[in-house]
Design a protein around this motif. Sequence first.
Motif, short mmCIF file in Angstrom:
data_model
loop_
_atom_site.label_atom_id
_atom_site.label_comp_id
_atom_site.label_asym_id
_atom_site.label_seq_id
_atom_site.Cartn_x
_atom_site.Cartn_y
_atom_site.Cartn_z
N HIS A 175 0.78 -1.37 -0.06
CA HIS A 175 0.16 -0.15 0.11
C HIS A 175 0.83 1.12 0.02
N THR A 176 1.92 1.11 -0.69
CA THR A 176 2.73 2.51 -1.00
C THR A 176 2.65 2.80 -2.34
N ASP A 177 1.83 2.17 -3.09
CA ASP A 177 1.58 2.11 -4.76
C ASP A 177 3.10 2.01 -5.22
N SER A 178 3.65 1.03 -4.83
CA SER A 178 4.95 0.91 -5.67
C SER A 178 4.94 0.39 -7.21
N SER A 179 3.77 -0.26 -7.56
CA SER A 179 3.71 -0.48 -9.12
C SER A 179 3.45 0.74 -9.76
N ALA A 180 3.04 1.97 -9.15
CA ALA A 180 2.72 3.23 -9.97
C ALA A 180 4.52 3.69 -10.09
N LEU A 181 5.15 3.60 -8.98
CA LEU A 181 6.63 4.11 -9.33
C LEU A 181 7.40 3.37 -10.29
N VAL A 182 7.17 1.94 -10.35
CA VAL A 182 7.68 1.06 -11.49
C VAL A 182 7.36 1.64 -12.86
N ASN A 183 6.02 1.81 -12.93
CA ASN A 183 5.64 2.54 -14.15
C ASN A 183 6.25 3.77 -14.57
N ILE A 184 6.70 4.32 -13.44
CA ILE A 184 7.22 5.79 -13.61
C ILE A 184 8.53 5.71 -14.15
N LEU A 185 9.54 4.75 -13.38
CA LEU A 185 10.90 4.45 -13.68
C LEU A 185 10.97 3.89 -14.95
N ASN A 186 9.92 3.03 -15.52
CA ASN A 186 10.18 2.30 -16.69
C ASN A 186 9.79 3.51 -17.84
N GLN A 187 9.44 4.66 -17.85
CA GLN A 187 9.26 5.80 -18.71
C GLN A 187 10.83 6.17 -19.09
N HIS A 188 11.64 5.81 -18.53
CA HIS A 188 13.12 6.09 -18.75
C HIS A 188 13.83 5.01 -19.62
N ASN A 189 14.87 5.56 -20.75
CA ASN A 189 15.00 4.62 -21.51
C ASN A 189 16.29 3.91 -21.01
N HIS A 190 16.86 4.38 -19.68
CA HIS A 190 17.92 3.55 -18.98
C HIS A 190 17.39 2.77 -17.90
N ILE A 191 16.18 2.51 -17.81
CA ILE A 191 15.78 1.66 -16.61
C ILE A 191 14.86 0.50 -17.27
N MET A 192 15.02 -0.62 -16.73
CA MET A 192 14.16 -1.63 -17.08
C MET A 192 13.73 -2.34 -15.79
N MET A 193 12.51 -2.22 -15.11
CA MET A 193 12.07 -2.85 -13.92
C MET A 193 10.94 -3.71 -14.09
N GLY A 194 10.81 -4.71 -13.28
CA GLY A 194 9.92 -5.83 -13.36
C GLY A 194 8.89 -5.32 -12.27
N GLN A 195 7.58 -5.85 -12.56
CA GLN A 195 6.49 -5.62 -11.58
C GLN A 195 6.31 -7.01 -10.89
N GLU A 196 7.25 -7.10 -9.84
CA GLU A 196 7.35 -8.38 -8.81
C GLU A 196 7.60 -9.35 -9.91
N ARG A 197 8.49 -9.16 -10.74
CA ARG A 197 9.28 -10.15 -11.83
C ARG A 197 9.50 -11.54 -11.36
N TYR A 198 10.25 -11.52 -10.25
CA TYR A 198 10.67 -12.39 -9.63
C TYR A 198 10.18 -12.60 -8.12
N PHE A 199 8.89 -12.33 -7.99
CA PHE A 199 8.12 -12.46 -6.76
C PHE A 199 8.44 -13.73 -5.84
N ASN A 200 8.20 -14.73 -6.56
CA ASN A 200 8.63 -16.16 -5.76
C ASN A 200 9.96 -16.34 -5.50
N LYS A 201 10.80 -15.74 -6.17
CA LYS A 201 12.34 -15.95 -6.08
C LYS A 201 12.77 -15.27 -4.87
#
Length: 240
Positions: free
Chosen positions: A12-38
Amino acid sequence: MPRRLFLSGTAHTDSSALVNILNQHNHIMMGQERYFNKFRNDSIRPDHFKKERFLDIREGDTHAKGGLFCRPRGQRSAHFDKVVYVGDKFPPMFRHLDHVLTEFPKAHHIYILRNPLSVAESYEARFQNPDDHWNLDWRAGIQAWNDSVARIAALSEAQLQHFIFVQYEEIYAETRAINALFTRLGLSNLEPEKLEPFVAKFAELNTKLVPRRDDIRMQVAQNADWASYKHLTTHMTPLP
């Protein structure tokens, strides 16, 4: 090899929104809990962030809503080749921090700080919603928030140097706050017009009030770990 970048805090800190924002930058590639289970079973390793593996989402890596949503599938390989940071968000990382710090001692971390009352109220609002499968109430929210800030505040000053702390109430509210985060990461700023839709959405969400609960407010006031919270805020860089 791109640097590692992890995003965490509490639920409940809206981290998904921040990932979407970070991914607007051409030099960042972030997953949305890409490795949640890992992350959850302490099996995350540096090899998981090599290009071929990171772009290859396999059964067991994450849950049904996790993955990569940063670019259309056909563009991801070319995008990966020019990124400075590659990483993932996992809100409850504080519970697995020993493993993560051991495996990724030089990784960069972004940690979202949100005031505990809003976290508790958000937990409760979802708990009371009959259409939501969320099963944790405000008490669990306070406990998770306390555990998270206390664990991060207990890190050494050397370890804290790898963390960038952002305030929930600030980071989504102004384009300059978002660009200040890019600056902290050593990256160029984005045009405000590219970030304004995120700011507008946050402003809209802020108009949706949750029911006031004085009993929750009293418990937060009495039981929140304010000392750890204050300690972490001292590591925040003021906006220019």
